[in-house]
Design an enzyme around this catalytic site. Structure first.
Site, PDB file in Angstrom:
ATOM      1  N   GLY A   1       0.823  -1.207   0.000  1.00  0.00           N
ATOM      2  CA  GLY A   1       0.000   0.000   0.000  1.00  0.00           C
ATOM      3  C   GLY A   1       0.849   1.245   0.000  1.00  0.00           C
ATOM      4  O   GLY A   1       0.343   2.375   0.038  1.00  0.00           O
TER       5      GLY A   1
ATOM      6  N   ALA B   1      11.803   1.166  -0.123  1.00  0.00           N
ATOM      7  CA  ALA B   1      11.873   2.107  -1.248  1.00  0.00           C
ATOM      8  C   ALA B   1      13.302   2.273  -1.743  1.00  0.00           C
ATOM      9  O   ALA B   1      13.584   2.132  -2.938  1.00  0.00           O
ATOM     10  CB  ALA B   1      11.281   3.453  -0.838  1.00  0.00           C
TER      11      ALA B   1
ATOM     12  N   ASN C   1       8.943  10.241  -4.673  1.00  0.00           N
ATOM     13  CA  ASN C   1       7.654  10.641  -5.223  1.00  0.00           C
ATOM     14  C   ASN C   1       6.902  11.379  -4.123  1.00  0.00           C
ATOM     15  O   ASN C   1       6.480  10.772  -3.133  1.00  0.00           O
ATOM     16  CB  ASN C   1       6.868   9.400  -5.672  1.00  0.00           C
ATOM     17  CG  ASN C   1       5.509   9.756  -6.257  1.00  0.00           C
ATOM     18  OD1 ASN C   1       4.908  10.773  -5.913  1.00  0.00           O
ATOM     19  ND2 ASN C   1       5.028   8.908  -7.149  1.00  0.00           N
TER      20      ASN C   1
ATOM     21  N   GLU D   1       7.987   4.816   8.091  1.00  0.00           N
ATOM     22  CA  GLU D   1       7.890   4.745   9.544  1.00  0.00           C
ATOM     23  C   GLU D   1       8.304   6.043  10.214  1.00  0.00           C
ATOM     24  O   GLU D   1       7.852   6.353  11.322  1.00  0.00           O
ATOM     25  CB  GLU D   1       8.732   3.574  10.053  1.00  0.00           C
ATOM     26  CG  GLU D   1       8.172   2.259   9.565  1.00  0.00           C
ATOM     27  CD  GLU D   1       8.978   1.058  10.027  1.00  0.00           C
ATOM     28  OE1 GLU D   1       8.372   0.038  10.362  1.00  0.00           O
ATOM     29  OE2 GLU D   1      10.214   1.131  10.054  1.00  0.00           O
TER      30      GLU D   1
HETATM   31 MO1  MOS Z   1       7.555  -2.729   9.706  1.00  0.00          MO
HETATM   32  S1  MOS Z   1       6.980  -2.976  11.670  1.00  0.00           S
HETATM   33  O1  MOS Z   1       9.155  -3.350   9.703  1.00  0.00           O
HETATM   34  O2  MOS Z   1       6.501  -3.656   8.784  1.00  0.00           O
END
Ligand code: MOS
Length: 738
Positions: A476, A519, A625, A699
């Protein structure tokens, strides 16, 4: 391609396609329902049967007997497999809970049996007829009761090449005792659940000894080693498809019960089996984020310079499990000459704790960044300025290691300016807008960049189309789009010319989607393969290998130019390569940085909290992007609002399970909860990260959100809550008099 010196100027720097605001190339198939998720591939197979789990109703103990008679005789049932039919399956990578097999129950809702039937309803009905005779043992279910017995962790390595768990610099206690100003408080974060939309689901099909699964897995590079090992079959006999994934947030990094049990069930029933975990089983059958109890002591001089930092964190897990590494950010975020940072781990008999949504930093910053706010207040210093004063350009634990790029101060200053920080109310609990108390808060965040080897194949077809193939996943996040952008940039074609195929274990092995490393590594693999393809194109023309330009669908060299389309007329040109990293980068710390600013409103009568305005300023290398990156960040910011205000798994301390095991009881924040979200990206490509000069961002967006909200709520109310989530009863009794 070996990446063993910092990237020079290269094709990506043109940024004709990479770095541009390209809408998601998989958007149309997603919004038209053509993008298929794991449980939706039934039309690939004939006679797909349905699996349903019967899960343990004790948290800890032994299975004496499983009576499957009624289930076997129920309508439509094709097979029943129980945990007593199998030896314990080998533990999956990075996992502490056995997915199936043997007579021991280590956590509530551990799978005890799987029923296969012709219809889903038949399988579910039959699963409910299974009778299990257990001997239940006493379990340890409350972290607060186990703190004293928690073991210090001295030498477990987590995330990254050099991360150990005990970090001592200088003399913390001397410096803390002598500090002009100090703070010392305990902060707690609750158990949390990933709560992704797509459940764990698999369709498994055997053809003799060849297994094919369609599953929902973030890391095919790991799954293609782990699934054969779990099933004790040769790796070459297993093919895994995971082209679209409806979120994972860490819960699909490693094998879960759906995939191994679908495979075992399909073997037993001798037909393909579809098995999706029902939502109410996911919370206890799979994994969660542990609660943490964190203590932070800060010492500072009167100029606001930190002199001493202590951060200790205790989390819980099953025996053999790992700690929530909530101290990681404290190693790197601020300078201070005296430091004591460590973790402890308590053994518990709750479902396994494992990686979830910025593991480590997300809950660690929830503590550290409130502590920083408290210290700034004590120093009577602007919290933005306090963080700027304590910035470091080197790893405080290894001062010889500089950050490859670190522009946290610019994040803070840019954010303060854009947010209007200087206009905030300095007197907590005293700004009203009608019935609402208004507050502003901020926090900083850091999350590391991880380099992992990744491979890709790029093909130029006779019709001029470019095809990228890798086992990379798109959870996603936008992988399809940034990989297409990379190939288009490298080969000088429009992005419409590029097709991307992902999530097939037979494709070259990429880095997978985890730890915000997907990425940069996956695009670097496409960069490497595209460089090879360029050589193949030039060789096909008998042109020199250097000095060519690939632009606007043409390849040009020394005054000659031909359409790229022409080069594959005789047959496709194919190139595959692997990006690998030398260790020069270990001399530098690679991290990403963010500053979050929040406006919160608290109902002066009820204590209800609203997040009115969120701003994040991110530094994460080249932004590949800005649309997909922004989507990552605003999604993460929304998760941060959940962490601050609502997300909490409630433990039943007697029976040892998470009580609110569905999405009615486990609340998550959604975008509609937040009026305004803004994201600003700083532009600092990092030549140390890869030829792409990009770093992870997904993250990062979460890191620091929750404490920024907590600090804004404090500024609104004057009541400091150190126990997440900040639900209204925690401050209601102390709100300012009306
Ligand atoms: Mo992330 S918690 O490494 O999917």
């Amino acid at each position: 391609m070996r990446f063993d010196s910092p990237a020079d100027d290269n094709v990506i720097d043109r940024q004709r396609v990479v770095g541009q605001a390209v809408t998601r190339i998989d958007g149309p198939v997603k919004v038209t329902g053509q993008a298929r998720y794991a449980a939706e591939w039934t039309d690939q197979l004939d006679n797909v049967a349905h699996g349903y789990l019967h899960c343990a109703t004790i948290a800890c103990g032994t299975v004496n007997r499983v009576d499957t008679t009624a289930a076997q005789n129920a309508p439509g049932v094709l097979a029943v497999v129980t945990t007593l039919d199998h030896d314990p399956l080998p533990l999956a990578r990075e996992s502490a809970a056995h997915l199936f097999g043997g007579n021991r129950i280590a956590h509530y809702h551990q799978a005890v049996a799987v029923v296969v039937a012709q219809s889903f309803e038949q399988a579910r009905a039959a699963a409910s007829l299974i009778e299990v005779d257990y001997s239940a043992d006493d379990g340890r279910f409350e972290l607060a009761d186990e703190l004293d017995g928690a073991k210090a962790i001295a030498d477990v390595v987590v995330e990254g090449p050099d991360a150990h768990e005990l970090h001592l610099v200088g003399d913390f206690w001397a410096a803390f005792t002598e500090a002009a100003v100090s703070t010392d408080a305990v902060y707690t974060t609750p158990y949390q659940s990933h709560a992704m939309i797509e459940p764990h689901a698999t369709i498994a099909s055997w053809d003799a000894d060849q297994l094919t699964v369609w599953t929902s897995n973030q890391m095919l590079n790991w799954a293609k080693e782990d699934l054969p090992r779990a099933l004790s079959v040769p790796a070459e006999n297993v093919r895994i498809h995971s082209p679209f994934i409806g979120g994972g947030f860490g819960s699909k990094l490693f094998l879960r019960s759906d995939v191994v049990l679908a495979a075992l069930a399909a073997k037993a029933a001798q037909c393909p089996v579809r098995l999706a975990l029902p939502r109410p089983l996911i919370f206890n059958n799979t994994v969660n984020r542990s609660a943490t109890v964190q203590r932070i002591r800060l010492g500072a001089d009167l100029n606001g310079q930190l002199t001493a930092i202590h951060h200790s964190s205790t989390s819980g897990n099953l025996p053999g499990g790992k700690p929530e590494s909530a101290i990681l950010q404290t190693k790197l975020l601020y300078a201070a000459p005296n430091r004591e940072i460590y973790m402890r781990l308590a053994e518990l008999d709750l479902p396994e704790a494992n990686a979830m949504r910025a593991p480590g930093e997300a809950p660690g910053l929830m503590a550290l960044e409130i502590a920083m706010d408290e210290m700034a207040e004590r120093l009577e210093m602007d919290p933005v300025q306090f963080r700027i004063v304590n910035d470091t350009q080197v790893d405080p634990h290894e001062p010889g290691r500089q950050f490859s790029e670190r522009h946290l101060v610019e994040c803070l200053q840019t954010g303060a300016e854009a947010f209007g920080w200087s206009a905030r109310n300095l007197n907590p609990g005293s700004l009203r807008d009608g019935k609402w108390l208004i507050g502003h808060g901020m926090a900083a965040g850091i999350r590391n960049n991880v380099q992992l080897p990744a491979a890709a194949r790029v093909r130029l077809n006779p019709d001029g189309r470019v095809v990228v193939e890798t086992d990379m996943t798109d959870i996603g996040t936008g992988s399809y789009t940034i990989l297409a952008q990379t190939a288009a940039e490298m080969l000088g074609v429009d992005i419409d010319q590029v097709e991307v195929s992902l999530g097939d274990s037979s494709f070259p092995t990429s880095a997978g989607s985890g730890g915000q490393w997907g990425a940069n590594n996956a695009t670097a693999a496409v960069y490497a393969a595209s460089m090879k393809l360029r050589q193949a194109v030039l060789a096909s023309l008998d042109w020199p290998a250097d000095g060519a330009d690939f632009s606007h669908g043409h390849v040009t060299s020394r005054g000659r130019s031909v359409p790229l389309n022409d080069c594959a007329r005789q047959g496709p040109l194919i190139a595959e390569d692997l990006i690998e990293y030398g260790d020069f980068h270990k001399r530098f710390q690679q991290s990403t940085f963010v500053a979050h600013f929040i406006e919160a409103a608290v109902d002066a009568y009820t204590g209800e909290i609203r997040v009115r305005r969120m701003l994040a300023v991110c530094e994460a290398g080249r932004i590949l992007n800005p649309i997909t990156a922004r989507s990552q960040v605003i999604g993460a910011m929304t998760m941060g609002a959940g962490a601050a205000l609502v997300e909490e798994l409630a433990v039943d301390p007697h029976r040892g399970f998470f009580v609110n095991h569905d999405l009615a009881g486990y609340e998550v924040a959604v975008h509609a909860d937040i009026t305004e979200q803004e994201v600003i990206f700083l532009d600092h490509p990092d030549a140390f990260s890869s030829p792409m000069k990009a770093k992870g961002i997904g993250e990062l967006g979460l890191c620091g959100v929750a404490p920024a909200i907590a600090n804004a709520v404090y500024n609104a109310t004057g009541v400091r809550v150190r126990d997440y989530p900040i639900t209204l009863e925690k401050h209601l009794g102390q709100l300012p008099a009306i």
